[in-house]
Design a protein around this motif. Structure first.
Motif, PDB file in Angstrom:
ATOM      1  N   HIS A   1       1.119  -1.448  -0.104  1.00  0.00           N
ATOM      2  CA  HIS A   1       0.483  -0.079   0.342  1.00  0.00           C
ATOM      3  C   HIS A   1       0.639   0.887  -0.105  1.00  0.00           C
TER       4      HIS A   1
ATOM      5  N   HIS B   1      -6.425  -1.186   6.023  1.00  0.00           N
ATOM      6  CA  HIS B   1      -6.150  -0.526   7.677  1.00  0.00           C
ATOM      7  C   HIS B   1      -7.411  -1.252   8.010  1.00  0.00           C
TER       8      HIS B   1
ATOM      9  N   HIS C   1       1.725   5.142  -1.948  1.00  0.00           N
ATOM     10  CA  HIS C   1       1.230   6.189  -2.538  1.00  0.00           C
ATOM     11  C   HIS C   1       2.412   7.122  -2.930  1.00  0.00           C
TER      12      HIS C   1
ATOM     13  N   LYS D   1     -10.047   0.232  -6.507  1.00  0.00           N
ATOM     14  CA  LYS D   1     -10.200   1.471  -4.981  1.00  0.00           C
ATOM     15  C   LYS D   1     -11.284   1.738  -4.729  1.00  0.00           C
TER      16      LYS D   1
ATOM     17  N   ASP E   1       1.291   2.393   3.610  1.00  0.00           N
ATOM     18  CA  ASP E   1       0.328   3.309   2.918  1.00  0.00           C
ATOM     19  C   ASP E   1       1.492   4.732   3.368  1.00  0.00           C
TER      20      ASP E   1
HETATM   21 ZN   LIG Z   1      -3.658   4.856   1.447  1.00  0.00          ZN
END
Ligand SMILES: [Zn+2]
Length: 395
Positions: free
Chosen positions: A57, A237, A59, A177, A305
């Motif tokens: 995960h 999450h 970005h 997503k 993340d």
């Molecule tokens: Zn994320």
């Protein structure tokens, strides 16, 4: 041909092996593998070998600090150089991008797959689905026009969501997503708009009809139950930073297990904000939940993340592994999660996730045993990406 000679497999068994690599692929793995005279030889004596790490995960174009342009384009974010070099330096050879500017990511992914970019392997979701006035567009991205243009799609009454999901699938993305989230990360404790359960189900069903898996972002146990019922393949999450919904009963854990979803706790992304002003601590509840899921045999991914503030690319994956260990998961199992489970989450289990013959030669050599202490994953001596040396600290 390249050979890694007499290296210890980092799985706790003490197995010593020799790996042969040709054309980016592992072609032999065994203690008696004969090294051809023409092979380049890496002395693996005293070192530990494992598959390249995978971040489930990230970005890539995300803001690593508030002064970077949020969701800035590939060129505004320096060709993702901070991301890709961060990953490779820390032994991360494949990542799953869970929401970035789609045009940039798809162009970047094409360049990576064509061998034009020095980068970890990459799968990406394209534009993500969310509620109008919901997270993240209306919260952390402060209603950015840029984000709406190319990264966020509202599920609303104007266009049937089935048609919108099919259009995203048509862009050639790897998965869908969707955000199913109530926490307002800019204005605690006031919640923001969230999709209805019915809207969520329609997104997931549409993804499946397009032949794609669906990742659902949730902020807590109640939302996770809805995601599991909706047929989510991946649940991103577990408990959002500052959330007040924090308890999983045995029935809830069983429901997630029965759904077959892979859960990606992203513990480090919670820890970095935990117990700061506006974010009451959920850390003890999160550790407890992770252990409950692990004990129940629910597949857990290792994602960070990374790209959000305070969660840098690459190094955070080692922090995430340490968090999972702190929650009570043994190091040897975390090493399987970050390789085998994550390869499955990326849809690349045929190519990645182990050192078996036929797999891609994405390989990390460590100077110390990560099964003895998970923090030893940071002791990186060599990183091979597709059989080529990406990082060399053999000294
Ligand atoms: Zn994320």
């Amino acid at each position: 041909m390249l050979a890694i000679r007499n290296v210890t497999v980092a799985d706790g068994t003490g197995t010593v092996t020799t790996l042969l690599i040709e054309n980016g692929t592992i072609v032999a793995n065994g203690k008696d593998a004969a090294i051809p005279a023409e092979a380049g030889v890496i002395a693996g004596e005293g070192l530990y070998v494992l598959p390249g790490f995978i971040d489930a995960h990230t970005h890539m174009g995300g803001s690593s600090a508030f002064d970077h342009p949020p969701a800035g384009s590939r060129h505004e974010t320096y060709g993702y150089i901070e991301a890709r070099e961060g990953f490779l330096n820390w032994g991360v050879t494949a990542v799953r991008s869970c929401g970035d500017r789609s045009e940039d990511m798809l162009a970047f992914r094409a360049d990576v797959r064509a061998g034009k970019e020095r980068s970890p392997r990459l799968v990406c979701c394209g534009p993500f689905f969310q509620a109008e006035n919901g997270h993240p567009w209306a919260t952390v991205y402060m209603k950015s026009e840029l984000l709406l243009k190319d990264a966020a799609i509202f599920v609303d009454q104007r266009v049937p969501v089935e048609r919108r999901v099919a259009a995203v699938a048509g862009m050639g993305v790897d998965f869908i997503k969707v955000f199913y989230a109530h926490l307002n990360k800019m204005d605690y404790p006031n919640p923001v708009s969230r999709l209805t359960k019915e809207q969520l189900k329609r997104v997931v069903d549409s993804a499946h009809r397009s032949g794609l898996k669906c990742a659902v972002h949730v902020d807590g146990p109640a939302e996770m139950m809805d995601a599991a019922e909706a047929g989510a393949d991946f649940i991103e999450h577990m408990i959002g930073a500052g959330g007040t919904d924090t308890e999983f009963t045995d029935e809830m854990v069983q429901k997630v297990k029965d759904s077959g979803a892979v859960v990606d706790p992203t513990m480090i992304s919670i820890l970095r904000f935990d117990n700061t002003p506006g974010f009451p601590s959920v850390w003890e509840a999160l550790k407890k939940a992770v252990k409950q899921f692990y004990d129940a045999g629910i597949p857990l991914a290792v994602g960070c993340d990374s790209g959000i503030p305070f969660v840098p690319f690459g190094e955070s994956l080692h922090d995430e592994m340490a968090c999972l260990n702190e929650a009570g998961i043994p190091a040897a199992d975390i090493l399987k999660m970050v390789s085998r489970t994550n390869a499955r989450v990326l849809g690349l289990e045929d190519q990645l996730g182990s050192l078996e013959v036929g797999k891609k030669a994405d390989i990390v050599l460590l100077g110390s045993d990560p099964v003895k202490d998970i923090h030893n994953t940071r002791d990186i001596r060599l990183v091979l990406l597709d059989g080529h040396v990406a990082v060399d600290r053999m000294g």
